[in-house]
Design a protein around this motif. Sequence first.
Motif, mmCIF file in Angstrom:
data_model
loop_
_atom_site.group_PDB
_atom_site.id
_atom_site.type_symbol
_atom_site.label_atom_id
_atom_site.label_comp_id
_atom_site.label_asym_id
_atom_site.label_seq_id
_atom_site.Cartn_x
_atom_site.Cartn_y
_atom_site.Cartn_z
ATOM 1 N N HIS A 42 1.060 -1.544 0.170
ATOM 2 C CA HIS A 42 0.184 0.235 -0.007
ATOM 3 C C HIS A 42 1.152 1.043 -0.296
ATOM 4 O O HIS A 42 1.559 1.680 1.040
ATOM 5 N N SER A 43 1.424 1.543 -1.268
ATOM 6 C CA SER A 43 2.169 2.644 -1.330
ATOM 7 C C SER A 43 1.835 3.766 -2.817
ATOM 8 O O SER A 43 1.788 2.549 -3.615
ATOM 9 N N ALA A 44 2.884 4.313 -2.525
ATOM 10 C CA ALA A 44 2.127 5.508 -3.951
ATOM 11 C C ALA A 44 2.869 4.730 -5.085
ATOM 12 O O ALA A 44 2.636 4.666 -6.295
ATOM 13 N N GLU B 178 1.244 2.007 -6.541
ATOM 14 C CA GLU B 178 0.220 2.711 -7.300
ATOM 15 C C GLU B 178 0.745 3.233 -8.551
ATOM 16 O O GLU B 178 -0.318 2.933 -9.864
ATOM 17 N N LEU B 179 1.737 3.331 -8.707
ATOM 18 C CA LEU B 179 2.060 4.151 -10.402
ATOM 19 C C LEU B 179 2.058 3.131 -10.923
ATOM 20 O O LEU B 179 1.582 2.658 -12.229
ATOM 21 N N VAL C 102 10.150 8.524 -3.378
ATOM 22 C CA VAL C 102 8.555 8.185 -3.610
ATOM 23 C C VAL C 102 7.530 6.452 -3.352
ATOM 24 O O VAL C 102 6.711 6.006 -2.596
ATOM 25 N N ARG C 103 9.338 5.462 -3.077
ATOM 26 C CA ARG C 103 9.074 4.410 -2.502
ATOM 27 C C ARG C 103 8.477 4.617 -1.616
ATOM 28 O O ARG C 103 7.660 3.268 -0.732
ATOM 29 N N GLN D 152 7.044 6.564 1.016
ATOM 30 C CA GLN D 152 5.376 7.278 0.986
ATOM 31 C C GLN D 152 3.697 5.766 0.654
ATOM 32 O O GLN D 152 3.538 5.310 -0.192
ATOM 33 N N THR E 5 0.285 4.327 1.743
ATOM 34 C CA THR E 5 -0.953 4.717 1.060
ATOM 35 C C THR E 5 -1.842 4.148 1.985
ATOM 36 O O THR E 5 -2.983 4.493 2.255
#
Length: 247
Positions: free
Chosen positions: A146-148, A151-152, A168-169, A171, A173
Amino acid sequence: GMRIRAGSLQGRLRKNNEDSFAVILNYGDKDSEDFLVMAAVADGMGGGDFGEVASSLLLRNLTAFFSSEIHRSHDLFQIKREIPRVLRDANRDIMSYGKENGAEWMGTTLALFCAEKGKGLVANVGDSRVYVMRDDGGIVFRTKDHSAAQELLDSGEPWVEDLRWDYVRNQLTRAVGISEECEADISVLDILSGYSVLLCTDGLWERIYDEEMARAVKEEQEPLGFLVNLALERGSTDDLTGVLIQI
């Protein structure tokens, strides 16, 4: 039989180890194959000691639940029904601890595995992972972060794999203790003889590809130690925690 290895190493640049882990093993009857195992790892976040407190509060709630529940039911589906409640309680405990102690925010990931009689339950929140592997080195199941970054990836941005070690890894969610809502992904699957289950925090997996994880578990004498050393060789500065269960 079953072989369990567990360990946690403070990150090189860290003041304290914010990861926690727990393992509970319970045999219904020592001569039978009727065992129930529970393992969990948690990666805490927050300034000062708050991350450490968050991960240990979560695991304290989980182990209290398993210690009392296991003796009563040994029923995986009953446990599955109860886990959301246990997580809600832990979420509330962490949030109220944060409020009482002036934490800006504190929280923790969770990777959880429990098995009995050939069935396994896997749950996760955040980016700590559970890998379920066959003895031929194939990966049967892996939790989804569950991470940015995830999602990408899901939105069809494959380049994010190149950002494995980028900010970014990190972050998330979802986490436990951050907001009123706390939801885990929970799956139940068959766990066969010869399977291995690896639970780990991102300090361990972030520099190691899935195939390398599976190969180490299949070929190395001490897979967990091998993987920790590999992560360190590749420059991991995060806390590293893993639990390996070989069935």
